[in-house]
Scaffold this motif. Structure first.
Motif, PDB file in Angstrom:
ATOM      1  N   ASP A   1       0.833  -1.211   0.000  1.00 48.17           N
ATOM      2  CA  ASP A   1       0.000   0.000   0.000  1.00 48.17           C
ATOM      3  C   ASP A   1       0.863   1.255   0.000  1.00 48.17           C
ATOM      4  OD1 ASP A   1      -2.240  -1.607   0.062  1.00 48.17           O
ATOM      5  OD2 ASP A   1      -2.373  -1.589   2.247  1.00 48.17           O
TER       6      ASP A   1
ATOM      7  N   ASP B   1      -5.552  -1.059 -10.352  1.00 48.54           N
ATOM      8  CA  ASP B   1      -6.764  -0.764  -9.579  1.00 48.54           C
ATOM      9  C   ASP B   1      -6.649   0.543  -8.801  1.00 48.54           C
ATOM     10  OD1 ASP B   1      -6.279  -2.147  -6.400  1.00 48.54           O
ATOM     11  OD2 ASP B   1      -4.824  -2.341  -8.019  1.00 48.54           O
ATOM     12  N   GLU B   2      -5.449   0.995  -8.504  1.00 45.54           N
ATOM     13  CA  GLU B   2      -5.275   2.267  -7.809  1.00 45.54           C
ATOM     14  C   GLU B   2      -5.387   3.398  -8.831  1.00 45.54           C
ATOM     15  OE1 GLU B   2      -4.848   3.307  -4.709  1.00 45.54           O
ATOM     16  OE2 GLU B   2      -4.954   1.317  -3.782  1.00 45.54           O
TER      17      GLU B   2
ATOM     18  N   ASN C   1      -9.303  -3.367 -13.461  1.00 49.09           N
ATOM     19  CA  ASN C   1      -9.063  -4.701 -12.912  1.00 49.09           C
ATOM     20  C   ASN C   1      -9.009  -5.710 -14.052  1.00 49.09           C
ATOM     21  OD1 ASN C   1     -11.830  -5.334 -13.565  1.00 49.09           O
ATOM     22  ND2 ASN C   1     -12.428  -4.407 -11.594  1.00 49.09           N
TER      23      ASN C   1
ATOM     24  N   VAL D   1      -1.189  -7.266  -7.699  1.00 47.00           N
ATOM     25  CA  VAL D   1      -2.129  -7.437  -6.594  1.00 47.00           C
ATOM     26  C   VAL D   1      -3.351  -6.563  -6.856  1.00 47.00           C
ATOM     27  CG1 VAL D   1      -2.447  -7.289  -4.105  1.00 47.00           C
ATOM     28  CG2 VAL D   1      -0.197  -7.872  -5.036  1.00 47.00           C
ATOM     29  N   MET D   2      -4.445  -7.225  -7.292  1.00 45.64           N
ATOM     30  CA  MET D   2      -5.680  -6.507  -7.607  1.00 45.64           C
ATOM     31  C   MET D   2      -6.870  -7.293  -7.083  1.00 45.64           C
ATOM     32  SD  MET D   2      -5.061  -5.164 -11.531  1.00 45.64           S
ATOM     33  CE  MET D   2      -4.901  -6.826 -12.202  1.00 45.64           C
ATOM     34  N   PRO D   3      -7.988  -6.630  -6.797  1.00 45.94           N
ATOM     35  CA  PRO D   3      -9.194  -7.344  -6.370  1.00 45.94           C
ATOM     36  C   PRO D   3      -9.816  -8.114  -7.537  1.00 45.94           C
ATOM     37  CG  PRO D   3      -9.656  -5.002  -6.628  1.00 45.94           C
ATOM     38  CD  PRO D   3      -8.177  -5.157  -6.815  1.00 45.94           C
ATOM     39  N   ARG D   4     -10.624  -9.111  -7.200  1.00 42.49           N
ATOM     40  CA  ARG D   4     -11.406  -9.911  -8.152  1.00 42.49           C
ATOM     41  C   ARG D   4     -10.546 -10.874  -8.960  1.00 42.49           C
ATOM     42  NH1 ARG D   4     -15.696  -6.481 -11.501  1.00 42.49           N
ATOM     43  NH2 ARG D   4     -16.295  -8.646 -11.982  1.00 42.49           N
TER      44      ARG D   4
ATOM     45  N   SER E   1      -6.185 -11.624  -9.789  1.00 40.19           N
ATOM     46  CA  SER E   1      -4.792 -11.186  -9.656  1.00 40.19           C
ATOM     47  C   SER E   1      -4.202 -10.901 -11.028  1.00 40.19           C
ATOM     48  CB  SER E   1      -3.958 -12.258  -8.952  1.00 40.19           C
ATOM     49  OG  SER E   1      -3.758 -13.373  -9.801  1.00 40.19           O
TER      50      SER E   1
END
Length: 656
Positions: free
Chosen positions: A284, A529-530, A553, A576-579, A581
């Motif tokens: 992060d 994603d950011e 994503n 590193v991403m949601p839903r 990778s």
């Protein structure tokens, strides 16, 4: 005891009677014939005949007259013992030879009888008791021999001591355990000298006096040279009828190796826990730093050299870079950074750093290098440089009044050896990198914490405590081992062992950081994603002339890729991403658009498959936070490189 065969009838006792008087022999045989025990008597008149019979046939017992035609007195008994060891002997003597018979008993005869004074039944009882005593004596001798052999050959350290601490006996294993060359040297020391202090020896004695014994009791002791040894003891007290403690017997087991392995496991688990936390924070934080540095560079591009705001922005950028270096240290010690592994020559790396190290060490420290040619290893050159810099800076701090720092390399072959330390490198071929200073050395109580994160002996504000933790992480992630040797007042040596590589160093191994024109007109799919990171990266790439398709994503990127009718020349994706990778998405993307080069970006990655692919050169990776030009240069390099089917396709079978 008289043996009984399966039929129920006892086997006869085989007796050899050596007696020159036929009359006495007849009386003896008649006495045995009416006894309840079956006897089988063989009679001879001379000693030489008897000795010959002993060689020809087995006998259970020997009845021996000491005065024979060919032998007289005690010499007769000695000759019989030598020829018939283990066979019980009952001596027959005349009235004048009673003293000789008694002497024979003292030297091993089971009994003696005076001829002419043997009442009915006495001969049978004497022979039976002689056989019983012989068996008991033999069993006792065998037991004592087994105990002696067990005591001498036991792998545990056995000892016997008096309550006041005098060592009565110990076995060779005890002597070896405590570093003595002989048993005599070990027993010459008092029990108290094996303890760190006498009070602990007294406490052990009192615990045995009260509890009679100690079972599986931890005993921290000292070897002959003063080094500690952790033992587990089973001790028991020997008491008089009145209850007084008279002696202490015990077995000690060297528990040092198990304790060391246990401590290493505990340390490894602690490092793993902190590493996971650090990795999550770094992910992060690196996203935030990417944004901070990106905007700082954007503002700097827009500021004229005379703009008063420029200095402030430059300070923001410097602070961001320092924060980025700190997160790199966190990832290094936690072994969650991605190494750009290739074959390097340690000699080249050291020579490349030498001028900079000389400047950093200062005028009071002499830098000496002793380098072996062809020190080829597989590692990340930048990370190995970080190892050298950290070790050199620690050495400088250990020599505040100046000294000598020696950096050396040498090939080293470690053979299989049962005596090898469990924490040392396994058998194999290595390049040993040693960094030696002539400083004040490291205190013993500091050594166990040396590689722990955030541990430092420096004053507040002078160190983060991540230097040696970073070194440890880099070495471990490079499949190496690190150890330290130190002596107070004489200096410290750090030894790094990296597996030797037989491959040659590739041409142009050191990339030119300046690069060439990093612009182009190709189409790039950017998946991040950011939003702030995506915005910075997209604006940079567009400023270089590229056409950029942005996706938030994996599913979004697959949808946009499907709707895009043209060629996608490069995929840049966060890991590193949601839903979904980055690895999972890239596998699906490459099945639809095979041959597309892929650039992974991330604050860190804990995906073993991707890390392995990057290590083997099967995928490109850019660590966040990255400088804008680094992203542009890497993209251009991949776009200009050869197109080939990606090893990521089908890699999932060896992953998750």
């Amino acid at each position: 005891m008289i043996s009984t065969p399966r039929g129920g009838e006892p086997s006869p006792v085989r007796v050899l009677l050596i007696e020159d008087s036929k009359g006495d022999a007849r009386l003896l045989r008649e006495d045995l014939e009416i006894s309840t025990t079956p006897f089988e008597v063989t009679h001879v008149l001379r000693l030489d005949e008897g000795l010959a019979r002993l060689e020809q046939s087995p006998f259970d017992l020997l009845l021996l007259d000491l005065h024979l035609p060919d032998s007289q007195g005690f010499a007769t008994f000695e000759a019989a013992v030598q020829r018939a060891p283990g066979i019980p002997i009952v001596v027959l003597s005349g009235l004048s030879d009673e003293r000789t018979g008694a002497q024979a008993v003292q030297n091993g005869a089971q009994d003696y009888l005076v001829k002419g004074q043997i009442p009915p039944g006495l001969l049978e009882r004497t022979l039976r008791y002689a056989m019983e005593r012989s068996r008991s004596s033999a069993a006792l001798r065998s037991s004592e021999e087994r105990y002696r052999q067990f005591f001498e050959e036991d792998l545990a350290g056995a000892f016997i001591a008096t309550p006041d601490g005098a060592m009565l006996a110990c076995n060779p294993a005890f002597a070896r355990m405590f570093g003595f060359d002989t048993v005599e040297a070990a027993t010459a020391r008092s029990v108290g000298s094996y303890f760190p202090n006498v009070d602990e020896a007294v406490a052990m004695r009192e615990a045995i006096r009260v509890g009679k014994k100690l079972v599986d009791h931890a005993l921290p002791l000292r070897r002959a040279d003063g080094t500690p040894i952790h033992t587990i003891g089973n001790l028991i007290g020997g008491f008089s009828p009145g209850g007084d403690l008279q002696e202490i017997k015990g077995y000690l087991f060297d528990d040092s190796e198990r304790r060391q392995l246990e401590e290493e496991l505990r340390q490894s688990q602690k490092m793993e826990s902190i590493g996971r936390l650090a990795g999550g924070v770094a992910h992060d934080f690196n996203n935030l730093l990417t944004v901070i540095l990106g905007y700082a560079d954007t503002v700097l591009e827009q500021c004229e050299p005379s703009d008063p705001r420029r200095a402030d922005v430059e300070e923001i950028r410097v602070a961001g870079l320092r924060a980025a270096a700190l997160t790199q240290q966190l990832l290094a010690f936690s072994r969650r950074q991605v190494l750009q592994v290739r074959v390097i020559d340690l000699t080249d790396v050291i020579l490349h750093l030498k001028r900079m190290l000389t400047r950093v060490l200062g005028e009071t420290v002499d830098l000496v290098t002793t380098l072996s040619p062809n020190g080829h290893v597989k590692a990340d050159a930048t990370q190995i440089e970080q190892v050298l810099i950290n070790l050199a800076l620690n050495a400088r701090d250990a020599m505040p009044e100046g000294g000598t720092l020696t950096i050396a390399t040498r090939p080293l072959r470690i053979l299989p050896d049962a005596a090898r330390k469990p924490s040392g490198p396994p058998p194999g071929e290595y390049i040993e990198l040693s960094v030696t200073d002539t400083g004040h050395g490291i205190e013993p109580d500091v050594l166990p914490k040396l590689f722990e994160p955030f541990f430092t002996t420096k004053k507040s504000g002078r160190g983060t405590g991540l230097g040696l933790a970073t070194v440890y992480g880099i070495v471990k992630q490079s499949n190496g081992e690190i150890s330290v040797e130190t002596q107070i007042g004489k200096g410290t040596t750090f030894r790094v062992h990296l597996p030797l590589s037989r491959e040659s160093v590739p041409e142009g191994a050191r990339e030119d950081s300046t690069g060439t024109d990093s612009g182009g007109a190709e189409t790039i799919l950017l998946v991040e994603d950011e939003s702030a990171v995506r915005f910075i990266a997209s604006r940079l790439l567009r400023s270089k002339g590229y056409s950029v398709i942005e996706a938030v994503n994996g599913p979004d990127a697959l949808d946009q890729s499907g709707r895009h009718s043209g060629v996608i020349d490069l995929l840049i994706t966060d890991l590193v991403m949601p839903r979904m990778s980055g690895r999972e998405f890239s596998e699906q993307f490459l099945r639809l658009r095979p041959g597309t080069p892929v650039l992974f970006i991330s604050g860190y990655t804990d995906d073993d498959v991707v890390r392995d692919l990057i290590a083997r050169g099967g995928a490109a990776f850019l660590q966040k936070p990255f400088e804008p030009e680094a992203l542009a240069r890497t993209a251009r390099r991949l776009l200009d490189g050869p197109r080939a089917p990606s090893p990521l396709v089908g890699a999932s079978s060896s992953g998750d």
